[in-house]
Write an enzyme that holds these catalytic residues in place. Structure first.
Site: not given
Ligand code: FMN
Ligand code: FAD
Ligand code: FAD
Ligand code: FMN
Ligand code: FES
Ligand code: FES
Lengths: 312, 254, 312, 254
Positions: C21, C130, C193, C243
């Site tokens: 997401s 969030c 995050t 992650g």
């Molecule tokens: C730019 C950005 C926007 C995000 N927006 C959301 C969001 O709207 N809702 C949500 O649950 N997680 C959001 N996340 C978190 C991601 O879905 C994910 O849990 C997190 O980035 C870890 O995965 P990754 O390391 O592959 O990015 C966002 C992450 C990024 C980088």
């Protein structure tokens, strides 16, 4: 004029740079590279009452911009540390911060009392946040009440100021900071490692024999910086910061976030001269930034961005 | 003394399947004291990969201030190393290597497996130069990964084994030792841990030296990452400073 | 034979790969690069009851092997998401997981009820983690009781299964998982995050206007992997893991750690084709590992290393 | 269509202090539709630095399938970019650029600051080719960082300013506009945000186009990182897809 000297509870330091505990042994190995007297201080390897052999191998694994370790507090035990390591360190003009660890409160108290009497130990660092030992360690570091109690017990016996090392593996690090402050801590050191893991792609088994390990290095710097920023605004205790520091600019960042001094861990493995280089580079950076003393930068990040509400 | 220096890359080339020969030049070479020591290499200037990589010194030439490393490009770091062309951040020499005090006319057998082969080359050269007879048993995965056969042949007999039988004797180095009834007065071994244990058992009757591997952090004895189990009161020794070369009987395999 | 299909509450997926997401919008942009129908699912951008404009800029900053973001839940609001985005997504053979966010419990309940009725929404992902909004968000994600209550309330109104997205910024993630399981969650998604920060070297000010941001990317993979490993051993809920995933081997790691499916976030920004490439590469990797189906790898890391005692 | 491809590096050279000119070749060039579009570049293959870097297309040649970028090596990523020699992972073309529908005989003024100068070059070439008169006001830090003066001179008059007065007029681009009483029928501007605001004010009476900068994640409109405040009901637009070029009056400075 001196631009780097700093005065902290128990510590009159030439500069705010020191190696972090466990990443510099007791200094012997790095003394091959430069005179340890140039350092602000040295945080020696965790010392326990009895000798510890540590965890099985492999004990380290690399991750993206970081590393995991599960050394498991291997150390020769209090008596040997006093007789062999601390006495060897006396040859340097170098205040020592002794990292104290254990399994039960009594262990910490015992080690703290004795090691705080050593001539060159100017402060203790209570390691209540080691993620790599089964009993104790992290338990003390994630429960505010236990942390407070342990701090008070150690304070009662220590002849030198006590810094408490905080774990980042908590929901609310400010709460932990305030708890140990109430327990009588003289300062904070933060952060210890984040609990992490790496698996062997092929076998699916953990690379580190212990299963999980502590994540350190540049990867964790954003988390460390945020925690220092947050904690420095809720407590008056001085903070010695660590977590991914590998350049003089990283030090500037942590001071800007609210730290009083900075420790370098993993980066020593990559560049054994790193502490020396940082100390040498800082004065020119201060000139570039137009400040007379590094402490003029302390907390300059505060109130600029708002403190994001990251707590419940 | 241990140095950390930017060494000049004189040459880098693939000499077998994914096996690279890397020639470096710089004052660090003056500090090498025995074969079997290693260097710790930062493969690029970024934070990823973060840690240095330990690689044995395969041979060196103090007059030229040059040394040769041989490595397998397998993971992130060693693959990145293949891209380097000008200079390299090298720390070393590290550890204590193979003792080459020798007895004129005796025979040494050098037993290497895969990327354990490289440090044996300088070792063999020095033993030979001091008047020993040298015999080599070198094990590889398959024909494509065999390297330095002719280099070793110049020093003494070479028996090659491959796991898949595509070259030399099929099987492990210990199979060749049995098959060719190889005898010696001292052995030197470097390779995967199971091989080291088997070799130690096989050459039960003679003295020998074993070069050990372990995952490392600092490479200089400070972080306690690289310990291995040993017989005796310490229980653990550090591969990076107490080793990488250990005397036969010191190591506990398990 | 199908090696990748998977069956989860509400979700019959062609394969266990989906964009995370907030890292894929509502799919429009990435549909320029490949047919979205090849994806296992899609986790759409967080949706709130009303339109949100999000945080001031800069909203992102780079860190070592990671990035910080503080987008602040910018989205066009429930009605527009239903009428414009979800209806657009109907053209694909693609089950949707709708990420639901809000400031108060009532917001979540409202959005959940309505969005769960959309034709192609097969599951909800409750974003209780969030770190970038002032009210709500993280508050729900760090307190087990609140998280449980919110889950129960949303379950009561949702017409599709509810997955709860866990925050890594907690002392005890298993406790959170068990709390939402008690609240009636059908599955977990993890991790969101880590709260982090970057300062401008020169000015000392936070680079991100919001001050702090959420750390994602390869830097956090070790933490995510450890948490999946830990949680998957204490609950029976299926886990969709995320992650730092940026390769097919990363997916194998998370499945080995105990996840049932995997989501890709930040890596989409580096390589817009990454989800497609992973889906294409997985079958050959399974052959190499000698397994018939990806789920044969599930949890193969368990009991190999011991579960390190990382909890109080 | 947006492509992601490994482009061939035809040439990379330093043309002023820390300013590099990079010539790339590949089918991606066929997709460029207007001057002022940009590409998103992965500067190496490691995870550090992680994100792509947005760089404007300075000029392109569809026949040769080549394009030229000009960038300043300042931070981690752009410094790493200077080390690349063979090929580069490029995504693009991205965004919407400078509209060059022109009126024969009218005058356009192109105003660039620092690394905002590069995209104006192709813009100027195309305006000139379509029969406009072009005037250039280019601002730099100091003499060492001035670039492309002669290239722009071939198209029309060039006024250079430097912040420290070491070359051309001392001061900012707006100072030169005043000093030389520069008038035009349309303006095109790219540079630091304060400069853009000042230019917009200065050329209040004529239409104009402004290229905006913002920190980016995806570069394609999905992550909502790169928004900027605009007048009108949306309040926010995305620099990567709605821009980087906006019409005068659209942007809210502040
Ligand atoms: C730019 C950005 C926007 C995000 N927006 C959301 C969001 O709207 N809702 C949500 O649950 N997680 C959001 N996340 C978190 C991601 O879905 C994910 O849990 C997190 O980035 C870890 O995965 P990754 O390391 O592959 O990015 C966002 C992450 C990024 C980088
Ligand atoms: C004393 C010593 C001498 C060596 N000499 C040679 C040599 O001459 N030629 C050669 O090809 N290899 C040699 N090795 C092995 C070499 O260090 C590893 O193959 C290399 O570190 C793997 O790095 P990577 O980037 O390919 O793998 P990655 O998977 O990216 O490595 C990840 C981490 O694990 C460590 N690691 C992975 N495998 C090993 C291993 N087998 N031993 C120690 N650490 C490992 C890496 O150093 C790194 O920290 C030696 C190892 C030691 C300890
Ligand atoms: C549409 C567009 C076109 C551009 N065209 C050019 C050009 O033609 N020539 C040129 O030299 N520069 C150009 N820039 C600016 C260029 O993108 C930044 O200078 C560059 O990203 C900085 O990266 P770094 O590795 O040097 O710095 P780092 O400090 O390592 O960057 C860290 C992060 O911040 C981002 N960042 C830092 N500064 C900027 C900035 N000014 N704008 C956007 N993101 C930034 C980086 O992309 C990266 O994500 C352009 C920017 C945009 C948005
Ligand atoms: C190999 C290794 C051993 C460590 N041992 C200890 C220790 O004994 N006591 C302690 O308090 N911290 C120990 N730490 C944690 C560091 O002191 C430091 O808090 C952490 O690594 C973050 O800093 P860094 O990113 O600069 O390494 C160890 C870290 C590493 C990498
Ligand atoms: S690698 Fe650090 S002690 Fe051996
Ligand atoms: S950079 Fe992602 S929306 Fe513009």
């Amino acid at each position: 004029m001196d631009k780097l000297n700093i005065s902290l509870p128990g510590l009159e330091l030439k500069n705010p740079i020191m190696p972090a505990s466990g990443c510099f042994g007791f200094g012997r190995e790095y003394s091959q590279f430069y005179d340890l007297s140039i350092l602000g201080s040295i945080m020696i390897k965790a010392t326990t009452a009895e000798q510890r052999l540590g965890n099985p191998v492999p004990r380290v694994a690399e991750t993206s911009s970081g590393m995991l370790n599960a050394i498991g507090l291997q150390n020769p035990g209090l008596e040997k540390v006093l007789s062999t390591e601390l006495s060897w360190l006396e040859q340097f003009d170098l205040p020592v911060i002794a990292n104290v660890a254990g399994s039960m409160m009594e262990d910490y108290v015992l080690v703290a009392e004795k090691i705080s009497k050593a001539k060159n130990v100017n402060a203790l660092e209570l390691n209540i946040s080691c993620p790599n030992v089964k009993e104790g360690g992290i338990a003390f570091g994630t429960d505010p009440l236990t942390a407070k109690e342990l701090t008070a017990k150690v304070k009662a016996v220590s002849e030198v100021p006590v810094y408490v090392k905080l774990s980042p593996n908590v929901s609310n690090i400010s709460e932990m900071a305030l708890a140990v402050e109430e327990g009588g801590a003289d300062g904070l050191t933060m952060i210890n490692t984040l609990v992490g893991m790496r698996l062997d792609h092929k076998t699916g088994k953990p690379v580190i024999a212990n299963g999980t390990g502590g994540l350190s290095g540049p990867a964790i710097k954003p988390v460390a910086l945020r925690m220092v920023y947050e904690v420095s605004q809720v407590t008056d205790l001085p903070i010695i910061a660590m977590g991914g520091i590998s350049s003089a600019w990283d030090v500037i960042d942590f001071i800007s976030a609210g730290a009083s001094a900075a420790a370098v861990g993993t980066a020593n493995f990559v560049n054994p001269f790193i502490c020396k280089e940082i100390i040498e580079e800082l004065p020119a950076i201060l000139d570039e930034l137009g400040v007379d003393h590094i402490h003029d930068l302390k907390g300059r990040s505060w109130n600029v961005g708002k403190v994001a509400n990251t707590r419940a | 003394m241990i140095k950390v220096e930017k060494m000049k890359i004189l040459q880098q080339k693939e000499i077998a399947g994914n096996i690279f020969e890397l020639k470096l030049q710089g004052p660090l070479v003056n500090e090498i004291s025995m074969p079997g020591q290693f260097v710790h290499i930062k493969v690029n200037t970024a934070n990823d990969p973060l840690l240095r990589r330990p690689i044995s010194i395969s041979s060196y030439d103090k007059k030229q201030q040059s040394m040769t490393l041989i490595y397998r490009a397998s993971g992130l770091g060693t693959r990145e190393l293949t891209n380097q062309a000008d200079e390299l951040d090298v720390m070393g020499p590290l550890g204590s290597g193979f003792p080459v005090e020798t007895v004129q006319g005796q025979t040494a057998v050098l037993i290497g497996g895969g990327i354990g082969v490289p440090p044996l080359y300088e070792c063999s050269k020095q033993l030979k130069a001091r008047g020993m007879n040298v015999v080599h048993v070198l094990g590889f995965e398959s024909k494509e990964t065999v390297f330095y056969e002719s280099e070793f042949k110049e020093l003494g007999p070479v028996y090659i084994t491959t796991a898949d039988g595509s070259y030399g004797t099929k099987g492990f180095v210990t199979d060749a030792v049995t098959a060719f009834n190889i005898n010696a007065d001292v052995f030197y071994a470097c390779g995967p841990v199971p091989m080291l244990g088997a070799v130690e058992k096989q050459f039960d009757g003679i003295p020998g030296y074993i070069s050990m591997e372990q995952r490392m952090g600092c490479g200089i004895g400070a972080c306690l990452a690289c310990v291995c189990s040993v017989n005796g009161p310490e229980l653990y020794k550090k591969v990076c400073t107490d080793g990488p070369v250990f005397r036969k009987g010191e190591l506990v395999y398990g």
